[in-house]
Design a protein around this motif. Structure first.
Motif, PDB file in Angstrom:
ATOM      1  N   SER A   1       0.874  -1.171   0.000  1.00  0.00           N
ATOM      2  CA  SER A   1       0.000   0.000   0.000  1.00  0.00           C
ATOM      3  C   SER A   1       0.909   1.218   0.000  1.00  0.00           C
ATOM      4  N   LEU A   2       0.429   2.273  -0.617  1.00  0.00           N
ATOM      5  CA  LEU A   2       1.224   3.498  -0.748  1.00  0.00           C
ATOM      6  C   LEU A   2       0.492   4.670  -0.111  1.00  0.00           C
ATOM      7  N   PHE A   3       1.260   5.556   0.475  1.00  0.00           N
ATOM      8  CA  PHE A   3       0.686   6.649   1.252  1.00  0.00           C
ATOM      9  C   PHE A   3       1.436   7.948   0.976  1.00  0.00           C
ATOM     10  N   TRP A   4       0.717   9.030   1.150  1.00  0.00           N
ATOM     11  CA  TRP A   4       1.328  10.340   1.289  1.00  0.00           C
ATOM     12  C   TRP A   4       0.896  10.899   2.637  1.00  0.00           C
ATOM     13  N   TYR A   5       1.909  11.276   3.421  1.00  0.00           N
ATOM     14  CA  TYR A   5       1.676  11.955   4.686  1.00  0.00           C
ATOM     15  C   TYR A   5       2.167  13.391   4.561  1.00  0.00           C
ATOM     16  N   VAL A   6       1.532  14.277   5.333  1.00  0.00           N
ATOM     17  CA  VAL A   6       1.944  15.671   5.331  1.00  0.00           C
ATOM     18  C   VAL A   6       2.273  16.091   6.757  1.00  0.00           C
ATOM     19  N   GLN A   7       3.309  16.884   6.883  1.00  0.00           N
ATOM     20  CA  GLN A   7       3.720  17.397   8.198  1.00  0.00           C
ATOM     21  C   GLN A   7       3.765  18.917   8.123  1.00  0.00           C
ATOM     22  N   TYR A   8       2.801  19.556   8.770  1.00  0.00           N
ATOM     23  CA  TYR A   8       2.794  21.012   8.848  1.00  0.00           C
ATOM     24  C   TYR A   8       3.762  21.449   9.940  1.00  0.00           C
TER      25      TYR A   8
ATOM     26  N   GLY B   1       5.692  22.282  13.035  1.00  0.00           N
ATOM     27  CA  GLY B   1       5.424  22.088  14.462  1.00  0.00           C
ATOM     28  C   GLY B   1       4.415  21.007  14.781  1.00  0.00           C
ATOM     29  N   GLU B   2       4.021  20.232  13.784  1.00  0.00           N
ATOM     30  CA  GLU B   2       3.001  19.208  14.025  1.00  0.00           C
ATOM     31  C   GLU B   2       3.518  17.824  13.664  1.00  0.00           C
ATOM     32  N   GLY B   3       2.721  16.824  14.010  1.00  0.00           N
ATOM     33  CA  GLY B   3       3.042  15.459  13.630  1.00  0.00           C
ATOM     34  C   GLY B   3       2.601  15.180  12.204  1.00  0.00           C
ATOM     35  N   LEU B   4       2.799  13.960  11.780  1.00  0.00           N
ATOM     36  CA  LEU B   4       2.432  13.574  10.421  1.00  0.00           C
ATOM     37  C   LEU B   4       0.944  13.243  10.361  1.00  0.00           C
ATOM     38  N   GLN B   5       0.327  13.659   9.257  1.00  0.00           N
ATOM     39  CA  GLN B   5      -1.090  13.347   9.037  1.00  0.00           C
ATOM     40  C   GLN B   5      -1.208  12.632   7.705  1.00  0.00           C
ATOM     41  N   LEU B   6      -2.044  11.630   7.674  1.00  0.00           N
ATOM     42  CA  LEU B   6      -2.289  10.955   6.414  1.00  0.00           C
ATOM     43  C   LEU B   6      -2.999  11.893   5.458  1.00  0.00           C
ATOM     44  N   LEU B   7      -2.451  12.029   4.256  1.00  0.00           N
ATOM     45  CA  LEU B   7      -3.060  12.882   3.248  1.00  0.00           C
ATOM     46  C   LEU B   7      -3.924  12.050   2.307  1.00  0.00           C
ATOM     47  N   LEU B   8      -3.343  10.962   1.794  1.00  0.00           N
ATOM     48  CA  LEU B   8      -4.095  10.068   0.932  1.00  0.00           C
ATOM     49  C   LEU B   8      -3.373   8.736   0.845  1.00  0.00           C
ATOM     50  N   LYS B   9      -4.086   7.741   0.314  1.00  0.00           N
ATOM     51  CA  LYS B   9      -3.486   6.418   0.201  1.00  0.00           C
ATOM     52  C   LYS B   9      -4.077   5.662  -0.975  1.00  0.00           C
TER      53      LYS B   9
ATOM     54  N   PHE C   1       5.649  13.455   2.826  1.00  0.00           N
ATOM     55  CA  PHE C   1       6.358  12.182   2.893  1.00  0.00           C
ATOM     56  C   PHE C   1       5.587  11.121   2.124  1.00  0.00           C
ATOM     57  N   CYS C   2       6.286  10.451   1.229  1.00  0.00           N
ATOM     58  CA  CYS C   2       5.747   9.285   0.568  1.00  0.00           C
ATOM     59  C   CYS C   2       6.137   8.063   1.401  1.00  0.00           C
ATOM     60  N   ALA C   3       5.265   7.077   1.474  1.00  0.00           N
ATOM     61  CA  ALA C   3       5.569   5.909   2.300  1.00  0.00           C
ATOM     62  C   ALA C   3       4.915   4.671   1.717  1.00  0.00           C
ATOM     63  N   LEU C   4       5.472   3.537   2.046  1.00  0.00           N
ATOM     64  CA  LEU C   4       4.868   2.271   1.655  1.00  0.00           C
ATOM     65  C   LEU C   4       4.705   1.384   2.876  1.00  0.00           C
ATOM     66  N   ARG C   5       3.804   0.442   2.730  1.00  0.00           N
ATOM     67  CA  ARG C   5       3.539  -0.499   3.806  1.00  0.00           C
ATOM     68  C   ARG C   5       3.172  -1.827   3.176  1.00  0.00           C
TER      69      ARG C   5
ATOM     70  N   LYS D   1       4.948  -2.162   9.145  1.00  0.00           N
ATOM     71  CA  LYS D   1       5.804  -0.992   9.312  1.00  0.00           C
ATOM     72  C   LYS D   1       5.662  -0.077   8.113  1.00  0.00           C
ATOM     73  N   LEU D   2       5.631   1.209   8.364  1.00  0.00           N
ATOM     74  CA  LEU D   2       5.667   2.194   7.287  1.00  0.00           C
ATOM     75  C   LEU D   2       7.117   2.536   6.973  1.00  0.00           C
ATOM     76  N   VAL D   3       7.454   2.455   5.691  1.00  0.00           N
ATOM     77  CA  VAL D   3       8.778   2.872   5.236  1.00  0.00           C
ATOM     78  C   VAL D   3       8.616   4.213   4.547  1.00  0.00           C
ATOM     79  N   PHE D   4       9.328   5.211   5.035  1.00  0.00           N
ATOM     80  CA  PHE D   4       9.163   6.568   4.540  1.00  0.00           C
ATOM     81  C   PHE D   4      10.266   6.973   3.578  1.00  0.00           C
ATOM     82  N   GLY D   5       9.906   7.858   2.679  1.00  0.00           N
ATOM     83  CA  GLY D   5      10.904   8.588   1.931  1.00  0.00           C
ATOM     84  C   GLY D   5      11.474   9.683   2.807  1.00  0.00           C
TER      85      GLY D   5
END
Lengths: 111, 113
Positions: free
Chosen positions: B32-39, B41-49, B89-93, B100-104
């Motif tokens: 599965s593939l994901f894009w997370y966004v980090q604004y 001062g914040e943590g990562l949020q799932l953007l889409l998958k 961040f692009c990531a795969l699982r 485990k999520l593997v991040f770019g």
């Protein structure tokens, strides 16, 4: 708000010291993951716990350890701290095969 | 091994410009593939998958299509806003074993008015 709570948000300590970072996962999530985010290394997976048991280890130093308690909260213990341990430490939780939900992180500064 | 490669940033755009952030992956199996966004001062949020080939994930005007033939999952948005400034961040699982999520390495996007 992801539902994952991390404390403390900020921590400043000296080299050689030991700190404990705490994570409370989302209600019902059984998995807890720890990641380290530093400027030069990006996001590095440290360790994964599922329902109290360690499931996988990533690039976690021997000076670091973690555990997940019966109430599912987790702690990451960092000892003999070095300057290079300064980073953001993220906790994430998930139920099973669902997405990971991240906390806001604990920023550790080692002076 | 499993890895994700993202284009290096920062990517600097003017408001309303078109955005592409490239992401390619290497995986044993079909992740599965994901894009997370980090604004800031914040943590990562799932953007889409996207969970399988040819799936398109979309959210908040962002889109990415799972391309198995090119092992890519490029992030696009037709018209960026200043509020999109963040690290992506692009990531795969993998579907097998522990998830485990593997991040770019992340790509910083800076949007100016």
């Amino acid at each position: 708000d992801s539902g994952v709570t991390q404390t403390p948000k900020h921590l400043i300590t000296a080299t050689g010291q030991r700190v404990t970072l705490r994570c409370s996962p989302r209600s019902g999530d059984l998995s807890v993951y720890w990641y380290q985010q530093s400027l030069d290394q990006g996001l590095q997976f440290l360790i994964h716990y599922y329902n109290g048991e360690e499931r996988a280890k990533g690039n976690i130093l021997e000076r670091f350890s973690a555990q997940q308690f019966p109430d599912l909260h987790s702690e990451l213990n960092l000892s003999s701290l070095e300057l290079g341990d300064s980073a953001l430490y993220f906790c994430a939780s998930s139920l099973n095969t669902g997405e990971l939900f991240f906390g806001e992180g604990s920023r550790l500064t080692v002076l | 091994g499993n890895s994700v490669t993202q284009m290096e940033g920062p990517v600097t755009l003017s408001e309303e410009a078109f955005l592409t952030i490239n992401c390619t992956y290497t995986a044993t199996g079909y992740p599965s593939l994901f894009w997370y966004v980090q604004y800031p001062g914040e943590g990562l949020q799932l953007l889409l998958k996207a969970t399988k080939a040819d799936d398109k994930g979309s959210n908040k005007g962002f889109e990415a299509t799972y391309r198995k033939e090119t092992t890519s999952f490029h992030l696009e948005k037709g018209s960026v806003q200043v509020s999109d400034s963040a690290v992506y961040f692009c990531a795969l699982r993998l579907h097998t074993g522990f998830q485990k999520l593997v991040f770019g390495t992340g790509t910083r996007l800076l949007v100016s008015p």
